[in-house]
Design an enzyme around this catalytic site. Structure first.
Site, PDB file in Angstrom:
ATOM      1  CG  ASP A 181      65.321  17.981  33.634  1.00 23.61           C
ATOM      2  OD1 ASP A 181      65.946  19.005  33.334  1.00 23.61           O
ATOM      3  OD2 ASP A 181      64.087  17.922  33.607  1.00 23.61           O
ATOM      4  CG  ASN A 215      52.921  14.898  32.414  1.00 27.05           C
ATOM      5  OD1 ASN A 215      53.657  15.764  32.876  1.00 27.05           O
ATOM      6  ND2 ASN A 215      53.390  13.761  31.944  1.00 27.05           N
ATOM      7  CG  HIS A 272      56.964  16.420  33.727  1.00 27.18           C
ATOM      8  ND1 HIS A 272      56.683  16.018  32.441  1.00 27.18           N
ATOM      9  CD2 HIS A 272      57.669  17.569  33.597  1.00 27.18           C
ATOM     10  CE1 HIS A 272      57.196  16.872  31.582  1.00 27.18           C
ATOM     11  NE2 HIS A 272      57.800  17.839  32.259  1.00 27.18           N
ATOM     12  CD  GLU A 295      57.048  12.249  32.137  1.00 29.22           C
ATOM     13  OE1 GLU A 295      56.207  13.043  32.598  1.00 29.22           O
ATOM     14  OE2 GLU A 295      57.303  12.162  30.920  1.00 29.22           O
TER      15      GLU A 295
HETATM   16  C1  GLP Z   1      60.422  19.906  30.596  1.00 29.63           C
HETATM   17  C2  GLP Z   1      61.454  19.996  31.706  1.00 29.63           C
HETATM   18  C3  GLP Z   1      60.863  20.512  32.978  1.00 29.63           C
HETATM   19  C4  GLP Z   1      60.008  21.723  32.670  1.00 29.63           C
HETATM   20  C5  GLP Z   1      58.830  21.308  31.846  1.00 29.63           C
HETATM   21  C6  GLP Z   1      57.909  22.452  31.462  1.00 29.63           C
HETATM   22  O1  GLP Z   1      59.916  18.654  30.420  1.00 29.63           O
HETATM   23  N1  GLP Z   1      62.093  18.758  31.955  1.00 29.63           N
HETATM   24  O2  GLP Z   1      61.898  20.810  33.892  1.00 29.63           O
HETATM   25  O3  GLP Z   1      59.546  22.296  33.866  1.00 29.63           O
HETATM   26  O4  GLP Z   1      59.300  20.712  30.647  1.00 29.63           O
HETATM   27  O5  GLP Z   1      58.389  23.106  30.347  1.00 29.63           O
HETATM   28  P1  GLP Z   1      57.798  24.434  29.739  1.00 29.63           P
HETATM   29  O6  GLP Z   1      58.250  25.508  30.651  1.00 29.63           O
HETATM   30  O7  GLP Z   1      58.408  24.515  28.379  1.00 29.63           O
HETATM   31  O8  GLP Z   1      56.330  24.296  29.719  1.00 29.63           O
END
Ligand code: GLP
Length: 237
Positions: free
Chosen positions: A67, A135, A137, A142
């Site tokens: 992404d 949440n 995702h 989302e």
């Molecule tokens: C972001 C990314 C995800 C990732 C998520 C969790 O929103 N788009 O791919 O898995 O956050 O991030 P973190 O590892 O910082 O908790």
């Protein structure tokens, strides 16, 4: 689902690195799906160290990132492109022409997403690395995302904007993103989901014990036949 329980973040990073180093040695031209966020940072450090010790060779690897924020320029220090360059790509011998990224600066997101889908269909992902949002995702799929979703432009939820805004320097975080869809992710041959810390406990509970529901997109991963969940004590609860 294969569950690998680890003690803490350090073990999580090492354990995922070990899996990947073995996969790369079995198939040097592996197609890898990479994720961003805080969770994979330790894992990327381990990969760089494996490369330096000549335990992993990235010269034949192809990568697809999950992404990217929208709109954002590649060179922006807050972009996922910049993150990947900084933490992995500039430190290993991956060939620049084998790195695939969604262009957060495109004027035509629909075309960009369709082209990304076509590229992935031609070169299917062998191993997809995933983190999970508080949440539930995955990527930026989302809550409310369909199991049939493909790569697309998505509106970020206020909860994600709140959680991710803290990483932004110099300007506000965009409220949209381009992301592989749930169906795109589920077409990977193997998925490794990493989760660490108390904040991920609820999402992990929905993956392990919950019903499959678009309210918790991570729960869709239960459908995958080759999912490895690597989780530390805090995230498991
Ligand atoms: C972001 C990314 C995800 C990732 C998520 C969790 O929103 N788009 O791919 O898995 O956050 O991030 P973190 O590892 O910082 O908790």
């Amino acid at each position: 689902m294969k569950l690998i329980k680890v003690k803490n973040y350090e073990e999580l990073s090492k354990s995922v690195c070990d899996i990947l180093v073995k996969d790369i040695s079995k198939k040097p031209n592996l197609v890898l799906g990479f994720a961003t966020g805080e969770t994979p940072l330790g894992f990327y450090k381990e990969l760089v160290s494996a490369y330096k010790k000549k335990k992993a060779d990235f010269s034949k690897i192809t990568s697809f990132n999950l992404d990217e924020y929208y709109p954002i320029k590649k060179k922006d220090q807050n972009s996922y492109h910049d993150y990947m360059m900084k933490h992995l790509f500039s430190k290993v011998n991956i060939s620049k022409d084998k790195i695939n990224f969604l262009d957060g600066d495109t004027k035509n997101p629909e075309k960009e997403c369709l082209e990304y889908e076509i590229k992935i269909a031609k070169c299917p992902v062998d191993v997809q690395i995933l983190g999970v949002g508080v949440n539930g995702h995955v990527g930026f799929d989302e809550p409310g995302s369909s199991i049939n979703s493909r790569t697309r432009l998505i509106n970020l939820t206020s909860s994600t904007i709140k959680v991710n805004s803290k990483h932004f320097k110099n300007h506000k975080m965009p409220n949209q993103a381009l992301t592989m869809g749930i169906d795109t992710i589920l077409r990977s041959k193997k998925i490794i989901l990493m989760a660490s810390g108390n904040a991920k406990r609820e999402a992990i509970r929905h993956l392990i014990d919950g019903k499959i529901s678009s309210k918790w997109p991570v729960s869709f991963l239960k459908k995958h036949r080759n999912l490895i969940l690597v989780v530390d004590e805090k995230a498991l609860g």
